[in-house]
Design an enzyme around this catalytic site. Structure first.
Site, PDB file in Angstrom:
ATOM      1  N   VAL A  48       0.840  -1.200   0.000  1.00 53.66           N
ATOM      2  CA  VAL A  48       0.000   0.000   0.000  1.00 53.66           C
ATOM      3  C   VAL A  48       0.879   1.257   0.000  1.00 53.66           C
ATOM      4  O   VAL A  48       0.554   2.255  -0.656  1.00 53.66           O
ATOM      5  CB  VAL A  48      -0.966   0.002   1.210  1.00 53.66           C
ATOM      6  CG1 VAL A  48      -1.775   1.292   1.260  1.00 53.66           C
ATOM      7  CG2 VAL A  48      -1.896  -1.198   1.155  1.00 53.66           C
ATOM      8  N   CYS A  49       2.000   1.194   0.690  1.00 55.42           N
ATOM      9  CA  CYS A  49       2.868   2.370   0.844  1.00 55.42           C
ATOM     10  C   CYS A  49       3.283   3.019  -0.481  1.00 55.42           C
ATOM     11  O   CYS A  49       3.170   4.235  -0.628  1.00 55.42           O
ATOM     12  CB  CYS A  49       4.094   2.023   1.679  1.00 55.42           C
ATOM     13  SG  CYS A  49       3.692   1.489   3.357  1.00 55.42           S
TER      14      CYS A  49
END
Length: 189
Positions: A48-49
């Site tokens: 997700v980062c």
């Protein structure tokens, strides 16, 4: 305990300046005399980062036009940030500063450290030129953020700072009507 309205605590850290490919030192002093966005995320080389940091990059030019500098922070080192920048298609496009927080000082200062995991949570902070936190958002690990909402929040924060006695209502957009809190408005909104 909320950090809203509080001055950021002192810190000093090594960082990777994605814009010019250099290692630099960053401290709380760098966040003063300008508007800043500090974006914490759990870890480099994750899932997700990079989507969040790439989305933040998509807003970077607009944020710069508003006089805002962006800093991303994770508990990785500045060396790991460079390695990620060199090997990820999304992260290689970043132009803002990536702060390493392996000692977890900054993550603790902003109260986003997951002590058990040793990683930062997904926290976003808007800091005014006096080093005061004006807005904060913290999400669970599985919930990515939308950087576009920062634009209206920053414009509202800047408006309120420059227009004492006025406030911005919900969904306020630049140029729209604001409110002047007074006895006359009580119960009439």
């Amino acid at each position: 305990m909320s950090l809203i309205g509080k001055k950021i605590l002192p810190f000093k850290a090594s960082a990777y300046n994605s814009g010019n490919g250099e290692f630099i030192e960053v401290s709380d002093e760098n966040l003063k005399d300008q508007w800043s966005v500090v974006c914490f995320y759990p870890a480099d080389f994750t899932f997700v980062c990079p989507t969040e940091l790439g989305d933040l990059q998509d807003q970077y030019a607009t944020l710069k036009e508003l006089g805002v500098e962006v800093y991303s922070v994770s508990t990785d080192t500045h060396f790991t940030h460079k390695a990620w920048h060199d090997h990820s298609d999304v992260i290689s496009k970043l132009e803002y500063i990536m702060i390493g927080d392996p000692a977890q000082t900054i993550s603790r200062n902003f109260d986003v450290l997951d002590e058990e995991a040793g990683l930062a949570q997904r926290g976003t902070f808007i800091i005014d030129p006096d080093g005061i936190v004006q807005a904060a958002e913290i999400n669970a690990d599985g919930i990515g953020r939308d950087a576009s909402i920062l634009i209206d929040k920053i414009k509202a924060a800047q408006y309120v700072r420059n227009n004492p006695g006025e406030v911005c209502p919900a969904k306020w957009k630049e140029g729209e009507e604001t409110l002047k809190p007074s006895l006359d408005l009580v119960g009439k909104i």
